[in-house]
Design a protein around this motif. Structure first.
Motif, short mmCIF file in Angstrom:
data_model
loop_
_atom_site.label_atom_id
_atom_site.label_comp_id
_atom_site.label_asym_id
_atom_site.label_seq_id
_atom_site.Cartn_x
_atom_site.Cartn_y
_atom_site.Cartn_z
N GLY A 1 64.14 57.92 47.78
CA GLY A 1 64.87 58.62 48.87
C GLY A 1 64.32 57.83 50.99
N GLN A 2 63.03 56.75 50.23
CA GLN A 2 63.14 55.90 51.89
C GLN A 2 64.12 54.99 51.97
OE1 GLN A 2 59.47 54.66 51.12
NE2 GLN A 2 58.26 56.42 51.40
N PRO A 3 64.54 54.87 53.64
CA PRO A 3 65.29 53.64 54.15
C PRO A 3 65.35 52.22 53.35
CG PRO A 3 64.56 54.71 55.85
CD PRO A 3 63.58 55.19 54.39
N ARG B 1 64.24 47.12 53.52
CA ARG B 1 63.79 46.52 52.51
C ARG B 1 64.66 45.29 52.06
NH1 ARG B 1 58.67 46.57 52.44
NH2 ARG B 1 58.65 45.37 49.63
N LYS C 1 57.41 56.96 43.87
CA LYS C 1 57.27 56.72 45.79
C LYS C 1 57.85 56.50 47.17
CE LYS C 1 53.37 55.30 48.02
NZ LYS C 1 51.82 54.21 47.90
N VAL C 2 58.76 55.71 46.50
CA VAL C 2 59.81 55.50 47.36
C VAL C 2 61.32 56.24 47.81
CG1 VAL C 2 57.72 53.27 48.43
CG2 VAL C 2 60.37 53.55 46.40
#
Ligand SMILES: CCCCCCCCCCCCCC(=O)CC(=O)SCCNC(=O)CCNC(=O)[C@H](O)C(C)(C)COP(=O)(O)OP(=O)(O)OC[C@H]1O[C@@H](n2cnc3c(N)ncnc32)[C@H](O)[C@@H]1OP(=O)(O)O
Ligand SMILES: NC(=O)C1=CN([C@@H]2O[C@H](COP(=O)(O)OP(=O)(O)OC[C@H]3O[C@@H](n4cnc5c(N)ncnc54)[C@H](O)[C@@H]3O)[C@@H](O)[C@H]2O)C=CC1
Length: 730
Positions: free
Chosen positions: A194-196, A200, A191-192
């Motif tokens: 490609g997310q910045p 995190r 799901k994550v």
């Protein structure tokens, strides 16, 4: 030993494999680094999941390798910190799937990941402080950034392990699942993609400091100094957190490493790690006939009974109930029953509250019920009975005779005696093979030790059942053989006697306690005696005819059979001074049952008058001599216990002392301590003491100690082989 990879779609799942706890040995770290680099470079991999084999994330760095590591040279090699940096810097999301445990370096690795999913039954903690270390792979810098300084301070300086539901509330893990954490982590990783990731990365987070952070850290050091007297690691952990507060992440990491190295290879770290492995080694009990866990199956205890609801019975009943065992508690009369039931109910209420607060109302198993009764017939269905009545052989025999006729065949009969003969108690029953000593320590619902005293006839089934019960009760069981006072109290006797002799010779309870507390004991001998109850020893001395009605007429006041004896504790008891329970003992207390020991002018005056009446000359004794005078006879008795085959090895004695007698864990235990200061030193001092005090037999050096010194003082792990087995009764 490796980190294995398999690919699920575009997610690389890296599994740490190093049974039994997936410890991060140097090989595992190298392998993890290789696989991490490999998947980071693999264009088909879009995200990474990190997990451990067999439902355990990781029990942390491999402690066994520490003693073989030379920080001066090995520092140049890759360390867990480097692995963590690679994971954290990765441009592909890394998700930790925490199952079972993530402890020490295991949690530090998880903190370097971008996301953390935990199974609901998982437990996490930075436990390094308990091994005399600090979290040296970024834990002291990342955890405060993640959960704030106060919560991180608490976890890092105490080594507290928290269950996953608490970890999620604290913000250590992102979510908890009742299903497979690995499946959930794979799902999240997909799901994550490609997310910045910058937000995190914990290393990039600013640290949130409370306005009073300096005083928070300073107060913590003061509190920890009192709680863990003389232990360095707790103090150094605070300094590492201070670095997190004051320095940018990269500089904080450098400071953390410097502090870590100041502890690594220290005597205290060696002692704590020795204590860790000693506990695991004594759990693997074996008898001379070869019985052990494999050959003797433990029986499950569903219903247990406790007879006598005094100091010990109350704590034992609570301990059993906390382990979801149904308890039947029996007293001798209405008044004692009411007193006991009120006390048990109050402790259980406090424990319930603690449990609820700790588990944050997450659904948890409730405690077992406790039924209070005067009717011994209620015991007929109990699987196991623990007797905790007064320390009196005739009374105990009367009780065991009754139990014999009431309890179902096969029920286990245990006594909590502090040192009476298990075989004599067993002899009045119809089942001596099902009788054993279960020696709990006060307060029994809190103290970790269970001394399991094997009688001559005790079967391997009862040993196995009671050792298993110790695990169920979250205690550390140690099997020892039957002898007067068993192991713990047998060593305690010369220690207490020596302390009391010091009072005759001019010292005060406060002075002696202070020396032993500065050494690291939770309580000095006099504060501890007041807590346990002075009447326990008094009753025992009456049983042995050292005082009271059985004492032979004409016995000199300060001698018994030609040996030095001090009647001071007997006189205190005759005065009704039983310690905390009567509001006065060696100290005075604010109330009956009070906990705050204060100097008592009555005691000082009494000691003064006593010395005058017996024309005892005051001796000048330095603090160092007080320490050696009290500790070396205790250690000497430890060697005698080994010679007699009452304990299997020095580790057993040390585990007993660390868990039952407030011995400072960072000094490993009395036998380990002796090995650290050097056996020749102990021998020379004992010889000197004995020469000057030939009427104190406990000062006479043991043959084993002399033999070991003669052989060049081999390391502790070789003492067992020096013993041979002809004497060994275990
Ligand atoms: C290194 C280079 C030096 C210089 C460079 C300096 C730079 C800085 C580098 C960074 C250093 C990193 C620091 C770090 O990561 C420190 C640590 O992680 S220390 C370890 C912390 N972990 C713990 O404290 C956990 C200890 N274990 C437990 O609490 C329990 O064992 C556990 C809850 C995991 C499981 O309990 P249980 O199921 O009851 O089983 P047992 O307790 O009986 O254990 C089974 C078996 O496993 C052995 N064992 C457990 N943990 C470890 C371990 N971490 N290492 C080695 N062996 C472990 C245990 O002894 C049992 O084996 P036996 O043979 O029965 O003894
Ligand atoms: N107090 C301590 O620190 C420790 C004590 N022990 C041992 O545990 C045992 C109990 O000690 P404590 O709890 O300190 O004693 P206690 O004096 O506080 O309690 C004994 C209880 O037994 C009850 N009792 C006496 N006769 C009875 C009978 N016939 N039937 C049912 N109940 C009866 C009494 O009413 C009393 O409540 C002793 O053998 C003692 O040596 C062991 C370890 C530590």
């Amino acid at each position: 030993m490796a980190a294995l990879k398999h690919i699920v779609g575009s997610v690389a799942v890296i599994t740490i494999r190093n049974p039994p706890v997936n410890a991060l040995s140097p090989q595992v770290q190298v392998s993890l680094m290789e696989v991490l680099k490999d998947v980071t470079l693999d264009p088909s991999v879009k995200a990474i999941v990190l997990c451990g084999e067999n439902g355990k994330f990781s029990g942390g760095a491999d402690i066994r390798t520490f003693s073989k590591t030379d920080p001066k040279t090995d520092i140049k090699r890759m360390s867990l910190d480097d692995v963590n940096s690679v994971a954290e810097r990765s441009r592909k999301p890394v998700v930790a799937a925490v199952e079972g445990v993530a402890l020490g370096g295991g949690l530090e690795l998880a903190l370097a990941c971008h996301y953390r999913i935990a199974h609901v039954k998982a437990r996490v903690g930075l436990t390094e402080v308990l091994l005399g270390l600090l979290p040296g792979a970024g834990g002291t810098q990342r955890l405060p950034r993640l959960i704030g300084v106060p919560a991180a301070l608490d976890m890092i300086t105490t080594g507290k392990i928290v269950p996953a539901p608490v970890a999620v509330k604290l913000g250590i893990v992102d979510s908890v699942t009742e299903g497979s954490a690995v499946e959930e982590a794979i799902h999240l990783a997909q799901k994550v993609v490609g997310q910045p990731l910058e937000s995190r990365r914990i290393c990039s987070k600013p640290i949130q400091c409370p306005p009073n952070v300096d005083s928070l850290l300073n107060d913590a050091k003061v509190k920890l100094k009192k709680q863990f007297r003389g232990a360095e690691s707790h103090q150094v952990c605070v300094e590492a957190i201070r670095a997190a507060v004051q320095l940018p992440f990269a500089e904080g990491i450098v400071k953390e490493r410097e502090l870590f190295l100041s502890l690594f290879n220290s005597d205290q770290a060696k002692a704590c790690q020795y204590a860790f492995f000693a506990e695991r080694s004594v759990a693997k009990w074996t008898t001379p006939s070869g019985a052990n866990w494999k050959s003797a199956s433990p029986q499950t205890i569903r219903t247990a009974a406790v007879i006598g609801l005094g100091t010990m019975g109350q704590g034992i009943a609570v301990s059993l109930a906390k382990a979801q065992i149904q308890v039947i508690a029996v007293e001798q009369d209405e008044q004692q029953l009411e007193k006991g039931s009120k006390a048990v109910t109050a402790i259980l209420e406090r424990e319930t509250l603690k449990k609820q607060q700790f588990e944050l109302a997450h659904k948890s198993d409730s405690f077992g019920s406790v039924t209070f009764t005067l009717d011994f017939n209620a015991l007929k269905n109990a699987d196991l009975v623990i007797e905790a009545v007064y320390e009196n052989m005739a009374l105990k025999k009367e009780i065991f005779q009754r139990l014999s006729s009431i309890c179902k065949p096969g029920a286990f009969l245990c006594t909590n005696t502090s040192g009476l003969d298990i075989d004599e108690i067993a002899s009045v029953t119809d089942r001596p093979h099902l009788v054993i000593g279960t020696h709990f320590f006060s307060p029994a619902h809190l103290m970790k030790l269970l001394e399991v005293v094997r009688g001559y006839h005790s079967s391997s089934t009862i040993i196995s059942t009671v050792m298993n019960l110790s695990k169920v009760l979250n205690k550390v069981g140690v099997v020892v053989d039957n002898c007067p006072l068993f192991v713990g109290n047998r060593l305690l006797l010369p220690y207490i006697n020596q302390a009391v002799f010091l009072l005759e010779d001019g010292r005060t309870p406060e002075e002696v306690d202070q020396v032993l507390e500065e050494f690291g004991y939770a309580m000095g001998p006099f504060r501890m005696s007041d807590l346990a109850g002075l009447d326990i020893g008094w009753r025992s001395r009456m049983e042995f005819g050292l005082t009271g009605p059985k004492l032979l007429p004409g016995a000199p006041v300060r001698q018994r059979e030609g040996k030095r004896y001090s009647p001071l504790p007997d006189i205190l008891c005759e005065e009704g001074r039983f310690g905390q329970k009567s509001g006065k003992g060696w100290y005075q207390y604010e109330t009956v049952g009070g906990r705050n020991a204060a100097r008592d002018p009555w005691v000082h005056n009494f000691l003064h008058e006593y010395r005058r009446a017996h024309a005892i000359k005051q001796k000048n004794v330095s603090q160092g001599e007080i320490l050696e005078w009290c500790l070396y006879p205790l250690i000497n008795e430890g060697f005698k216990v080994l010679e007699d085959g009452i304990a299997s090895g020095p580790e057993d004695i040390d585990v007993i002392y660390n868990n039952g007698y407030g011995w400072p864990r960072h000094k490993g235990g009395p036998m380990f301590y002796a090995s650290m200061i050097g056996l020749p030193r102990v021998l020379v001092k004992l010889e000197e003491f004995y020469k000057n005090n030939p009427d104190i037999p406990s000062l006479k050096p043991s043959n084993l100690l002399k033999a070991l010194v003669k052989q060049g003082s081999p390391p502790l792990k070789e003492w067992r082989s020096q013993l041979g087995y002809p004497n060994s009764r275990l």
